[in-house]
Scaffold this motif. Structure first.
Motif, short mmCIF file in Angstrom:
data_model
loop_
_atom_site.label_atom_id
_atom_site.label_comp_id
_atom_site.label_asym_id
_atom_site.label_seq_id
_atom_site.Cartn_x
_atom_site.Cartn_y
_atom_site.Cartn_z
N ILE A 67 0.86 -1.19 0.00
CA ILE A 67 0.00 0.00 0.00
C ILE A 67 0.89 1.23 0.00
O ILE A 67 1.91 1.28 0.70
CB ILE A 67 -0.90 0.03 1.26
CG1 ILE A 67 -1.79 -1.22 1.30
CG2 ILE A 67 -1.76 1.30 1.28
CD1 ILE A 67 -2.59 -1.35 2.58
N GLN A 68 0.52 2.21 -0.80
CA GLN A 68 1.17 3.52 -0.69
C GLN A 68 0.08 4.59 -0.63
O GLN A 68 -1.03 4.39 -1.13
CB GLN A 68 2.15 3.80 -1.83
CG GLN A 68 1.54 3.85 -3.20
CD GLN A 68 2.57 4.20 -4.28
OE1 GLN A 68 2.25 4.14 -5.43
NE2 GLN A 68 3.80 4.52 -3.88
N VAL A 69 0.43 5.69 0.01
CA VAL A 69 -0.56 6.75 0.25
C VAL A 69 -0.14 8.00 -0.53
O VAL A 69 1.03 8.41 -0.48
CB VAL A 69 -0.68 7.07 1.76
CG1 VAL A 69 -1.76 8.13 1.98
CG2 VAL A 69 -0.99 5.81 2.53
N ASP A 70 -1.11 8.55 -1.21
CA ASP A 70 -0.87 9.73 -2.04
C ASP A 70 -1.55 10.93 -1.39
O ASP A 70 -2.72 10.87 -1.00
CB ASP A 70 -1.46 9.49 -3.45
CG ASP A 70 -1.25 10.67 -4.37
OD1 ASP A 70 -0.34 10.59 -5.21
OD2 ASP A 70 -2.00 11.67 -4.26
N PHE A 71 -0.79 12.03 -1.26
CA PHE A 71 -1.33 13.28 -0.73
C PHE A 71 -1.28 14.31 -1.86
O PHE A 71 -0.22 14.48 -2.48
CB PHE A 71 -0.50 13.78 0.45
CG PHE A 71 -0.43 12.80 1.58
CD1 PHE A 71 -1.33 12.87 2.63
CD2 PHE A 71 0.53 11.80 1.59
CE1 PHE A 71 -1.26 11.96 3.67
CE2 PHE A 71 0.60 10.89 2.63
CZ PHE A 71 -0.30 10.96 3.67
N GLY A 72 -2.37 14.96 -2.09
CA GLY A 72 -2.34 15.89 -3.22
C GLY A 72 -3.40 16.97 -3.13
O GLY A 72 -4.37 16.87 -2.38
N LEU A 73 -3.14 18.02 -3.88
CA LEU A 73 -4.09 19.11 -4.04
C LEU A 73 -4.51 19.15 -5.51
O LEU A 73 -3.76 18.73 -6.38
CB LEU A 73 -3.46 20.45 -3.63
CG LEU A 73 -3.01 20.50 -2.17
CD1 LEU A 73 -2.14 21.73 -1.95
CD2 LEU A 73 -4.21 20.56 -1.24
N PHE A 80 1.00 22.92 0.07
CA PHE A 80 0.96 22.35 1.40
C PHE A 80 2.38 22.07 1.88
O PHE A 80 3.32 21.97 1.08
CB PHE A 80 0.10 21.09 1.44
CG PHE A 80 0.63 19.94 0.63
CD1 PHE A 80 0.22 19.78 -0.68
CD2 PHE A 80 1.52 19.03 1.18
CE1 PHE A 80 0.69 18.73 -1.45
CE2 PHE A 80 2.00 17.97 0.42
CZ PHE A 80 1.59 17.81 -0.89
N PRO B 374 -0.18 20.14 -6.94
CA PRO B 374 0.99 19.66 -6.20
C PRO B 374 0.62 18.43 -5.36
O PRO B 374 -0.45 18.35 -4.77
CB PRO B 374 1.35 20.85 -5.30
CG PRO B 374 0.07 21.63 -5.17
CD PRO B 374 -0.64 21.45 -6.47
N ARG B 375 1.52 17.41 -5.31
CA ARG B 375 1.21 16.18 -4.58
C ARG B 375 2.49 15.42 -4.30
O ARG B 375 3.54 15.66 -4.91
CB ARG B 375 0.23 15.30 -5.36
CG ARG B 375 0.72 14.85 -6.71
CD ARG B 375 -0.43 14.57 -7.66
NE ARG B 375 -1.52 13.83 -7.03
CZ ARG B 375 -2.70 14.39 -6.74
NH1 ARG B 375 -2.89 15.65 -7.05
NH2 ARG B 375 -3.65 13.69 -6.15
N PHE B 376 2.43 14.50 -3.35
CA PHE B 376 3.54 13.57 -3.13
C PHE B 376 2.94 12.23 -2.70
O PHE B 376 1.78 12.14 -2.30
CB PHE B 376 4.51 14.09 -2.08
CG PHE B 376 4.09 13.86 -0.66
CD1 PHE B 376 3.19 14.71 -0.05
CD2 PHE B 376 4.58 12.77 0.06
CE1 PHE B 376 2.80 14.50 1.25
CE2 PHE B 376 4.18 12.56 1.37
CZ PHE B 376 3.29 13.43 1.97
N ARG B 377 3.74 11.19 -2.78
CA ARG B 377 3.25 9.85 -2.51
C ARG B 377 4.30 9.10 -1.68
O ARG B 377 5.50 9.23 -1.93
CB ARG B 377 3.00 9.11 -3.84
CG ARG B 377 2.28 7.80 -3.70
CD ARG B 377 2.00 7.19 -5.05
NE ARG B 377 0.84 7.82 -5.70
CZ ARG B 377 0.11 7.21 -6.63
NH1 ARG B 377 0.41 5.99 -7.03
NH2 ARG B 377 -0.91 7.83 -7.18
N THR B 378 3.82 8.37 -0.72
CA THR B 378 4.75 7.61 0.14
C THR B 378 5.24 6.38 -0.61
O THR B 378 4.75 6.04 -1.68
CB THR B 378 4.03 7.16 1.41
OG1 THR B 378 3.03 6.19 1.05
CG2 THR B 378 3.36 8.31 2.12
N GLY B 379 6.23 5.74 0.01
CA GLY B 379 6.65 4.44 -0.51
C GLY B 379 5.67 3.37 -0.10
O GLY B 379 4.65 3.62 0.57
N PHE B 380 5.94 2.14 -0.49
CA PHE B 380 5.03 1.04 -0.16
C PHE B 380 5.29 0.53 1.26
O PHE B 380 6.41 0.53 1.74
CB PHE B 380 5.23 -0.12 -1.15
CG PHE B 380 4.65 0.18 -2.52
CD1 PHE B 380 3.28 0.13 -2.73
CD2 PHE B 380 5.49 0.51 -3.58
CE1 PHE B 380 2.76 0.41 -3.97
CE2 PHE B 380 4.97 0.78 -4.81
CZ PHE B 380 3.61 0.72 -5.02
#
Lengths: 99, 381
Positions: A67-73, A80, B374-380
């Motif tokens: 699982i990976q989590v994406d944070f975005g606007l 942010f 704008p966005r970022f994503r964690t690793g698995f």
């Protein structure tokens, strides 16, 4: 399926909550993805504030291997900044059934 | 058919009152009922409002916005009434003995008329309903008028009263004496009509007295037909030669020193010049005009100094100032390309936008580049 007692990216984990220190301007979307974006779960978005001393958190309900989590606007010129991110993950199974 | 003025609508003015004063101040007189259709403001404003609201303005603009294509301006005849007709009312002018009659000037300026129109006919219309002492009618000798910068034409006048005249300009027309005993009527203006009514010698001792119950001036215009076709690329690249052709042979109407570039500001509050949604009016230097004939304009697209960036479109406008056409006409539209890619894209840590510096312009232009999504994503895990 054998039960798992430790979190391992090879195991099947359950993502229950995402918590972090976010500030910014915009509506933060938090989305959990499986590998290759095959499956996803979008949590309720959080409205960011530029000056706050509270952690933000949003519930999730997603289980998968890797699982990976994406944070975005979503809008241009939104921004942010974050200090730390805590994902609450619980191991469930050590793998899918074989055969 | 006009209706005679009812009782109480006749007002006698002394000879010091000009026509304009009389018209503008009509409803200011407590003893005269207010005019329902005439504004209290200046008469010129009234005329301007009438003309601007006329349907010709959108007609004139038709089709010019097609980028890179051709603009066709509908030909046809349009009639405009520049009217200050006080129907059901009357204005009485009273002049005594040998004193000078009142002066009045009714001015029509360029702004009163749609651009790109040529005036080929105008008329004065009046009637003599109301009070008029025909026994005192006299020939007044002559009326002077000129039009479009021509020399004065002098016409013998009759003393007829009531009727209409539609002089064909340039053909020595007749304008009867609606101000029977004292007037000189001039129609003049390089664009527009000016009707100064000034005094002339009164050579008799009678007391002219009459009533004008309806008096208005109207003009008939032929819309010039222009057609221009951009035969080159619709993309505007400075330094490239671009060609416009005019199948109607009307390119020669334009001043070679009057070609201008406007840019699109329809999404902004900024707006200036004669074309709504466009601003600018940067002149194309004469040295960049390669050829200009009746059927073709060939020029080098200039650098866009001073034109802001932002995906704007450009509009080429021709300027004419002559007896056939006076004004500005959109000729072609161009898409804007970012022509100078030699700028430096600089990243600055902590800055919420990046900046593109175009060093090919003077002064150097800057464009803020904001981040989309704008966005970022964690690793698995």
């Amino acid at each position: 399926m054998p039960k798992s007692k430790t979190v391992n990216s090879a195991h099947i984990n359950h993502l229950g909550l995402v918590r972090g220190t976010f500030i910014g301007d915009g509506s933060l979307s938090v989305t959990a993805f499986s590998q290759n974006n095959k499956r996803f779960y979008e949590s309720a978005s959080v409205t960011l504030e530029e000056d706050t001393d509270k952690l933000i958190e949003t519930l999730s309900n997603f289980q998968n291997q890797k699982i990976q989590v994406d944070f975005g606007l979503e809008e241009i010129d939104e921004w942010f900044s974050f200090g730390d991110v805590i994902v609450f993950v619980k191991p469930i199974y050590s793998g899918y059934p074989l055969g | 058919m006009a209706v005679p003025p009812p009782q109480g609508f006749i007002k006698i003015y002394p000879d010091q009152v000009t026509i304009v004063q009389a018209l503008n101040g009509w409803s200011l007189n407590s003893d005269v009922p207010p005019m329902p259709t005439r504004p209290q403001a200046d008469l010129q404003a009234y005329f301007a409002a009438r003309v601007v609201n006329d349907a010709v303005a959108p007609c004139f603009r038709r089709d010019f916005e097609s980028p890179g294509g051709s603009g066709v301006y509908a030909p046809g005849v349009n009639t405009y009434e520049l009217s200050f007709s006080p129907s059901h009312t009357g204005i009485q002018f009273f002049a005594s003995s040998l004193s000078d009659p009142p002066d009045a000037t009714l001015n029509f300026t360029d702004a009163d008329f749609p651009a790109g129109l040529s005036i080929n006919q105008a008329a004065l219309w009046w009637d003599g309903l109301g009070r008029f002492d025909a026994a005192r009618e006299r020939d007044i000798g002559s009326i002077n008028w000129k039009f479009f910068g021509s020399t004065y034409n002098t016409m013998a006048l009759t003393g007829s009263w009531g009727g209409q005249t539609t002089p064909a300009f340039g053909a020595g027309a007749i304008i009867p004496s609606f101000f029977t005993h004292w007037s000189i009527l001039q129609l003049m203006k390089t664009f527009g009509i000016e009707v100064p009514v000034t005094s002339s010698a009164v050579t008799f001792g009678l007391t002219p007295e009459f009533v004008i119950s309806d008096f208005y001036l109207y003009a008939i215009y032929n819309t010039l037909q222009f057609q221009y076709t951009n035969t080159g690329t619709p993309n505007a690249i400075p330094g490239d030669i671009t060609v416009l052709e005019s199948p109607t042979g009307s390119m020669g109407l334009f001043d070679p020193d009057g070609f201008k570039i406007y840019w699109d500001t329809r999404d902004e509050e900024e707006d200036s010049g004669p074309f709504p949604g466009w601003t600018g009016g940067i002149l194309i230097p004469r040295r960049l005009i390669l050829t200009l004939s009746d059927v073709e304009l060939r020029f080098i697209m200039p650098e866009y100094l001073g034109i802001p960036y932002g995906g704007r479109r450009l509009m080429l406008v021709g300027t004419g100032e002559g007896s056939v056409f006076t004004g500005e006409v959109p000729l072609a539209n161009y898409n804007v390309q970012l022509v100078d890619g030699s700028g430096v894209y600089q990243l600055t840590r902590g800055q919420r936008h990046d900046t593109y510096y175009n060093r090919g312009t003077t002064p150097i232009t800057e464009i803020d580049l904001k981040f989309p999504r704008p966005r970022f994503r964690t690793g698995f895990f």
